[in-house]
Design a protein around this motif. Structure first.
Motif, PDB file in Angstrom:
ATOM      1  N   LYS A  16       3.929   7.285  -4.649  1.00  0.00           N
ATOM      2  CA  LYS A  16       2.680   7.191  -5.412  1.00  0.00           C
ATOM      3  C   LYS A  16       1.910   8.500  -5.281  1.00  0.00           C
ATOM      4  O   LYS A  16       1.925   9.131  -4.219  1.00  0.00           O
ATOM      5  N   PRO A  17       1.229   8.917  -6.347  1.00  0.00           N
ATOM      6  CA  PRO A  17       0.465  10.169  -6.279  1.00  0.00           C
ATOM      7  C   PRO A  17      -0.591  10.128  -5.181  1.00  0.00           C
ATOM      8  O   PRO A  17      -1.245   9.100  -4.974  1.00  0.00           O
ATOM      9  N   ALA A  18      -0.738  11.233  -4.468  1.00  0.00           N
ATOM     10  CA  ALA A  18      -1.781  11.372  -3.444  1.00  0.00           C
ATOM     11  C   ALA A  18      -2.331  12.789  -3.571  1.00  0.00           C
ATOM     12  O   ALA A  18      -1.601  13.764  -3.367  1.00  0.00           O
ATOM     13  N   THR A  19      -3.575  12.908  -3.923  1.00  0.00           N
ATOM     14  CA  THR A  19      -4.163  14.214  -4.183  1.00  0.00           C
ATOM     15  C   THR A  19      -5.402  14.445  -3.327  1.00  0.00           C
ATOM     16  O   THR A  19      -6.014  13.506  -2.815  1.00  0.00           O
ATOM     17  N   VAL A  20      -5.762  15.728  -3.197  1.00  0.00           N
ATOM     18  CA  VAL A  20      -6.976  16.117  -2.485  1.00  0.00           C
ATOM     19  C   VAL A  20      -8.013  16.557  -3.504  1.00  0.00           C
ATOM     20  O   VAL A  20      -7.728  17.357  -4.399  1.00  0.00           O
TER      21      VAL A  20
ATOM     22  N   GLU B  57       0.541  15.396   0.618  1.00  0.00           N
ATOM     23  CA  GLU B  57       1.879  15.701   0.090  1.00  0.00           C
ATOM     24  C   GLU B  57       2.932  14.793   0.701  1.00  0.00           C
ATOM     25  O   GLU B  57       3.795  14.253  -0.004  1.00  0.00           O
ATOM     26  N   ASP B  58       2.858  14.616   2.004  1.00  0.00           N
ATOM     27  CA  ASP B  58       3.839  13.764   2.683  1.00  0.00           C
ATOM     28  C   ASP B  58       3.671  12.295   2.301  1.00  0.00           C
ATOM     29  O   ASP B  58       4.650  11.555   2.204  1.00  0.00           O
ATOM     30  N   MET B  59       2.429  11.876   2.062  1.00  0.00           N
ATOM     31  CA  MET B  59       2.201  10.505   1.632  1.00  0.00           C
ATOM     32  C   MET B  59       2.834  10.265   0.264  1.00  0.00           C
ATOM     33  O   MET B  59       3.480   9.236   0.028  1.00  0.00           O
ATOM     34  N   ALA B  60       2.670  11.222  -0.640  1.00  0.00           N
ATOM     35  CA  ALA B  60       3.243  11.089  -1.980  1.00  0.00           C
ATOM     36  C   ALA B  60       4.762  11.024  -1.913  1.00  0.00           C
ATOM     37  O   ALA B  60       5.403  10.221  -2.616  1.00  0.00           O
TER      38      ALA B  60
ATOM     39  N   TYR C 289       0.837  -1.210   0.000  1.00  0.00           N
ATOM     40  CA  TYR C 289       0.000   0.000   0.000  1.00  0.00           C
ATOM     41  C   TYR C 289       0.866   1.252   0.000  1.00  0.00           C
ATOM     42  O   TYR C 289       1.823   1.344   0.763  1.00  0.00           O
ATOM     43  N   PRO C 290       0.505   2.248  -0.824  1.00  0.00           N
ATOM     44  CA  PRO C 290      -0.514   2.195  -1.864  1.00  0.00           C
ATOM     45  C   PRO C 290       0.091   1.716  -3.193  1.00  0.00           C
ATOM     46  O   PRO C 290       1.177   2.146  -3.560  1.00  0.00           O
ATOM     47  N   ASN C 291      -0.618   0.866  -3.876  1.00  0.00           N
ATOM     48  CA  ASN C 291      -0.128   0.384  -5.163  1.00  0.00           C
ATOM     49  C   ASN C 291      -0.704   1.177  -6.331  1.00  0.00           C
ATOM     50  O   ASN C 291      -0.371   0.942  -7.478  1.00  0.00           O
ATOM     51  N   ARG C 292      -1.600   2.132  -6.001  1.00  0.00           N
ATOM     52  CA  ARG C 292      -2.172   3.025  -7.007  1.00  0.00           C
ATOM     53  C   ARG C 292      -2.335   4.409  -6.372  1.00  0.00           C
ATOM     54  O   ARG C 292      -2.179   4.563  -5.158  1.00  0.00           O
ATOM     55  N   PRO C 293      -2.658   5.426  -7.143  1.00  0.00           N
ATOM     56  CA  PRO C 293      -2.848   6.773  -6.581  1.00  0.00           C
ATOM     57  C   PRO C 293      -3.898   6.808  -5.478  1.00  0.00           C
ATOM     58  O   PRO C 293      -4.896   6.078  -5.529  1.00  0.00           O
ATOM     59  N   VAL C 294      -3.673   7.647  -4.487  1.00  0.00           N
ATOM     60  CA  VAL C 294      -4.583   7.805  -3.359  1.00  0.00           C
ATOM     61  C   VAL C 294      -5.350   9.117  -3.509  1.00  0.00           C
ATOM     62  O   VAL C 294      -4.779  10.148  -3.889  1.00  0.00           O
ATOM     63  N   LYS C 295      -6.631   9.070  -3.197  1.00  0.00           N
ATOM     64  CA  LYS C 295      -7.473  10.274  -3.272  1.00  0.00           C
ATOM     65  C   LYS C 295      -8.023  10.599  -1.882  1.00  0.00           C
ATOM     66  O   LYS C 295      -8.667   9.770  -1.251  1.00  0.00           O
ATOM     67  N   PHE C 296      -7.737  11.807  -1.417  1.00  0.00           N
ATOM     68  CA  PHE C 296      -8.326  12.320  -0.187  1.00  0.00           C
ATOM     69  C   PHE C 296      -9.524  13.194  -0.570  1.00  0.00           C
ATOM     70  O   PHE C 296      -9.382  14.125  -1.358  1.00  0.00           O
ATOM     71  N   VAL C 297     -10.681  12.901  -0.026  1.00  0.00           N
ATOM     72  CA  VAL C 297     -11.891  13.659  -0.346  1.00  0.00           C
ATOM     73  C   VAL C 297     -12.212  14.622   0.791  1.00  0.00           C
ATOM     74  O   VAL C 297     -12.440  14.201   1.928  1.00  0.00           O
TER      75      VAL C 297
END
Length: 315
Positions: free
Chosen positions: A62-66, A54-57, A28-36
Motif C-alpha cells: 500500500k502507498p506510504a508517503t511523507v 518506503e519500507d512500509m510501502a 492494516y493498512p487497507n488504504r494509503p498511509v501518510k507520515f506527517v
C-alpha cells in the motif's frame, strides 16, 4: 427467553467497537498511509521517516508517503495529525517539543493525551555552530567574546526546546546575544549570508559546510560526544546542562494496539538497515527504538523536565 436475548444483544453491542478494531488491525493498512513531518524536507527526522515509509510501502503493498507541513515550530503538522482518525493511516513524526514545551506554553491547539507514541527513534545531534574563522571555539570563549561584540543567534523558534536550552545556557554562562531570529531551516546559508553568527541546528543541516571546513561546532546538545566531532565537548561537559532532544512516531489516541504494533514492527526493521547505520555514522545521530510503556515514561519525564525551561521561552 426475552431477557436472554436482550443480554446477548447488549453484549454484542458492547463488543462491536472491539471487533471493529480487530478487523481494522488485521488488514492494516487497507488504504494509503501518510507520515506527517512538521518541518521542511532534508533533516534527519525527514530522511529517516521517508525510509520507514518506503519500507512500509514495500512490505504492505500500500502507498506510504511523507508529507512535510512546516510552520508554527511544528504545530501546523502536529495539528494535522490531531485532526486525523485513530486508525494509524496518519502518523506524525514528532520532535519532543510537540509533546512538552508547546503544551506547557499554551501554544498547542491539541491536548496532552491527543497522541499516543508508537516509538521514539532518534536522538538529534543538535549543535551550536558558527563560521570556522570565528574568534571563539567553545561556550566559554563565546561568552567572553559576546561581552564586547554583537553576536546574533539563529534558531528554530521560541517554543522549540533546543532554543530554550540555548537561552538557558546564555543566561547561565553570560552569553549576550545582540539579536536572535527563528528560521524554518538553519543551514550553511544562514551563516554564509550573515543571517546569524551562531546557529542552533542539527549536524544534518550543516553537514556540507562542516565537512568542507567552513563551519565549526562550539558544542553538541547530545548525551555523548558526536562520532563526527569527538574533540567537541558536549553541552553537559561545558556547562552541566544535560537536556537533549528526540524524535518519534505518534498516532491519534485510540488507535488499535495491533495497528501500533504493526507500525512499530515495520519501523524497527527499517531503522536497523545498513543505510540507516551509515546516516548515524556520518551525522552523529543516535538511532534506536523505545516503544510502548517505556516511550510513555520518557515523554512523561521530559514533560516534567521541560517545566524548568519555561522561563527561557518567549512569546
Amino acid at each position: 427467553m426475552k431477557k436472554i436475548i436482550k443480554v446477548c444483544a447488549l453484549t454484542a453491542l458492547a463488543a462491536t467497537p472491539f471487533m471493529g478494531s480487530v478487523a481494522e488491525a488485521s488488514d492494516y493498512p487497507n488504504r494509503p498511509v501518510k507520515f506527517v513531518v512538521p518541518w521542511p524536507p532534508g533533516d534527519l527526522e525527514d530522511i529517516l521517516t521517508r525510509m520507514v515509509a518506503e519500507d512500509m510501502a514495500k512490505e504492505t503493498g500500500k502507498p506510504a508517503t511523507v508529507v512535510n507541513k512546516p510552520g508554527g515550530a511544528g504545530i501546523v503538522g502536529a495539528s494535522d495529525v490531531a485532526r486525523a482518525r485513530a486508525d494509524g493511516l496518519t502518523i506524525g513524526s514528532f520532535v519532543i517539543d510537540i509533546l512538552t514545551t508547546h503544551l506547557l506554553s499554551g501554544n498547542a491547539p491539541y491536548e496532552k493525551d491527543t497522541f499516543e507514541p508508537v516509538g521514539i527513534f532518534l536522538d538529534y545531534p543538535f549543535v551550536l555552530a558558527t563560521k570556522a574563522d570565528s574568534e571563539y571555539n567553545n561556550i566559554d570563549e563565546l561568552a567572553k567574546y559576546s561581552q564586547t561584540h554583537d553576536i546574533s543567534l539563529g534558531h528554530f523558534g521560541y517554543q522549540a526546546l533546543p532554543t530554550a536550552i540555548t537561552f538557558k545556557v546564555a543566561e547561565q554562562e553570560g552569553i549576550k546575544f545582540s539579536s536572535n531570529a527563528a528560521f524554518d531551516s538553519n543551514d550553511c546559508s544562514t551563516l554564509a549570508n550573515g543571517d546569524a553568527d551562531v546557529i542552533n541546528t542539527t549536524t544534518q543541516q550543516i553537514l556540507a559546510c562542516l565537512n568542507s571546513g567552513e563551519v565549526k561546532l562550539l558544542t553538541s546538545l547530545t548525551r555523548e560526544r558526536l562520532s563526527i566531532a569527538p574533540d567537541v565537548a558536549t553541552l553537559n561537559e561545558q556547562t552541566g546542562i544535560s537536556q537533549t532532544t528526540w524524535n518519534g512516531l505518534f498516532v491519534k489516541k485510540g488507535t488499535p494496539e495491533a495497528v501500533k504494533a504493526r507500525i512499530a514492527e515495520i519501523a524497527q526493521k527499517a531503522l536497523s538497515t545498513d543505510r540507516v547505520k551509515e546516516i548515524s555514522k556520518t551525522t552523529g545521530a543516535g538511532v534506536y527504538w523505545v516503544g510502548g510503556k517505556d516511550a510513555e515514561k520518557v515523554i512523561a519525564d521530559d514533560y516534567e523536565a521541560a517545566k524548568t525551561l519555561l522561563e527561557f521561552m518567549k512569546e
